[in-house]
Write a protein that holds these residues in place. Structure first.
Motif, mmCIF file in Angstrom:
data_model
loop_
_atom_site.group_PDB
_atom_site.id
_atom_site.type_symbol
_atom_site.label_atom_id
_atom_site.label_comp_id
_atom_site.label_asym_id
_atom_site.label_seq_id
_atom_site.Cartn_x
_atom_site.Cartn_y
_atom_site.Cartn_z
ATOM 1 N N ALA A 35 0.732 -1.119 -0.057
ATOM 2 C CA ALA A 35 0.146 -0.201 0.015
ATOM 3 C C ALA A 35 0.991 1.387 0.057
ATOM 4 N N ASP A 36 2.015 1.079 0.718
ATOM 5 C CA ASP A 36 2.756 2.296 0.874
ATOM 6 C C ASP A 36 4.215 1.913 0.243
ATOM 7 N N PRO A 37 4.964 3.017 0.234
ATOM 8 C CA PRO A 37 6.521 2.728 -0.468
ATOM 9 C C PRO A 37 7.058 1.940 0.490
ATOM 10 N N VAL A 38 7.776 0.911 -0.146
ATOM 11 C CA VAL A 38 8.769 -0.033 0.635
ATOM 12 C C VAL A 38 9.803 0.969 1.244
ATOM 13 N N ASP A 39 9.955 0.428 2.793
ATOM 14 C CA ASP A 39 10.768 1.316 3.645
ATOM 15 C C ASP A 39 12.045 0.647 3.305
ATOM 16 N N ARG A 40 13.047 1.063 2.491
ATOM 17 C CA ARG A 40 14.227 0.428 2.226
ATOM 18 C C ARG A 40 15.296 0.493 3.441
ATOM 19 N N THR A 41 14.876 1.297 4.481
ATOM 20 C CA THR A 41 15.857 1.321 5.664
ATOM 21 C C THR A 41 15.806 0.023 6.272
ATOM 22 N N LEU B 92 14.042 -4.249 -5.889
ATOM 23 C CA LEU B 92 12.604 -3.312 -5.345
ATOM 24 C C LEU B 92 12.321 -2.202 -6.139
ATOM 25 N N SER B 93 11.072 -1.678 -6.140
ATOM 26 C CA SER B 93 10.805 -0.651 -6.820
ATOM 27 C C SER B 93 9.765 0.117 -5.708
ATOM 28 N N GLU B 94 9.130 1.058 -6.095
ATOM 29 C CA GLU B 94 8.689 2.137 -4.950
ATOM 30 C C GLU B 94 7.635 1.533 -4.060
ATOM 31 N N ARG B 95 6.497 0.730 -4.792
ATOM 32 C CA ARG B 95 5.678 0.099 -3.933
ATOM 33 C C ARG B 95 5.584 -1.463 -4.326
ATOM 34 N N GLU B 96 6.457 -1.837 -4.881
ATOM 35 C CA GLU B 96 6.443 -3.272 -5.230
ATOM 36 C C GLU B 96 7.952 -3.749 -5.037
ATOM 37 N N ILE B 97 7.888 -5.078 -4.924
ATOM 38 C CA ILE B 97 9.026 -5.747 -4.857
ATOM 39 C C ILE B 97 8.876 -7.167 -6.039
ATOM 40 N N TYR B 98 10.010 -7.139 -6.750
ATOM 41 C CA TYR B 98 9.978 -8.371 -7.704
ATOM 42 C C TYR B 98 10.710 -9.624 -7.493
ATOM 43 N N TYR B 99 10.055 -10.709 -7.390
ATOM 44 C CA TYR B 99 10.827 -11.884 -7.185
ATOM 45 C C TYR B 99 10.815 -12.891 -8.114
#
Length: 181
Positions: free
Chosen positions: A110-116, A133-140
């Motif tokens: 729902a929200d941007p992935v917290d990269r920290t 990683l993308s802004e609100r998605e992660i590709y696997y």
């Protein structure tokens, strides 16, 4: 004055899995119509819906669907919403090779992935599984299949937020459905 509309894709997390959180797709389409969303279509039985609604923030659309689901079914079902343009952008931004579409997963948040929360995390320790990683998605990418994949479980524990995943075939079918005239 005409109201501007947008095509949306709603991805419901964890429905119709192992007999839990049962939401028949005909009922989901009717529920979307009751909210005032038009032209609802569903794909598969896993909570994928494409519909048209007045243009507004995707978070507002997600909240409306979540609230209505909770009222009807008495359950907390997380809903990730994207516009058709956002799904197109997510497909176009995929930095990994898609070998077999059923072994490639996109997890939507729902929200941007917290990269920290992922700093210092070494995804290569889970090779041959890969992630990007993308802004609100992660590709696997899971060359050996998804059934025993470890990477998304570890990442979700680190992020401490709920997302919902769809394989590449489903993502591209949803995009095609959303882009139909």
């Amino acid at each position: 004055m005409t109201t501007r509309t947008t095509r949306y894709i709603a991805l419901l997390r964890g429905i119709n899995v192992g007999g839990h959180n049962k939401v028949p797709m005909a009922e989901l389409r009717a529920l979307l119509a009751d909210i005032g969303y038009a032209d609802a279509k569903t794909l598969l039985q896993s909570g994928n819906a494409v519909f048209t609604a007045p243009a507004t923030a995707t978070a507002k659309v997600a909240k409306a669907v979540e609230t209505t689901l909770a009222a009807k079914y008495g359950t907390d079902i997380a809903v990730m919403v994207r516009t058709a343009d956002e799904i197109r952008a997510a497909v176009d931004a995929n930095p990994l090779d898609v070998g077999h579409p059923s072994k490639f997963l996109v997890v939507f948040y729902a929200d941007p992935v917290d990269r920290t929360k992922l700093e210092g995390f070494d995804a290569s320790a889970h090779a041959p599984e890969e992630m990007a990683l993308s802004e609100r998605e992660i590709y696997y990418n899971f060359p050996e299949g998804m059934r025993d994949a470890k990477l998304p479980i570890v990442v979700e524990r680190k992020l401490k937020v709920r997302g919902t995943g769809r394989n590449w075939a489903t993502v591209t079918k949803l995009l095609a459905l959303a882009e139909e005239e």
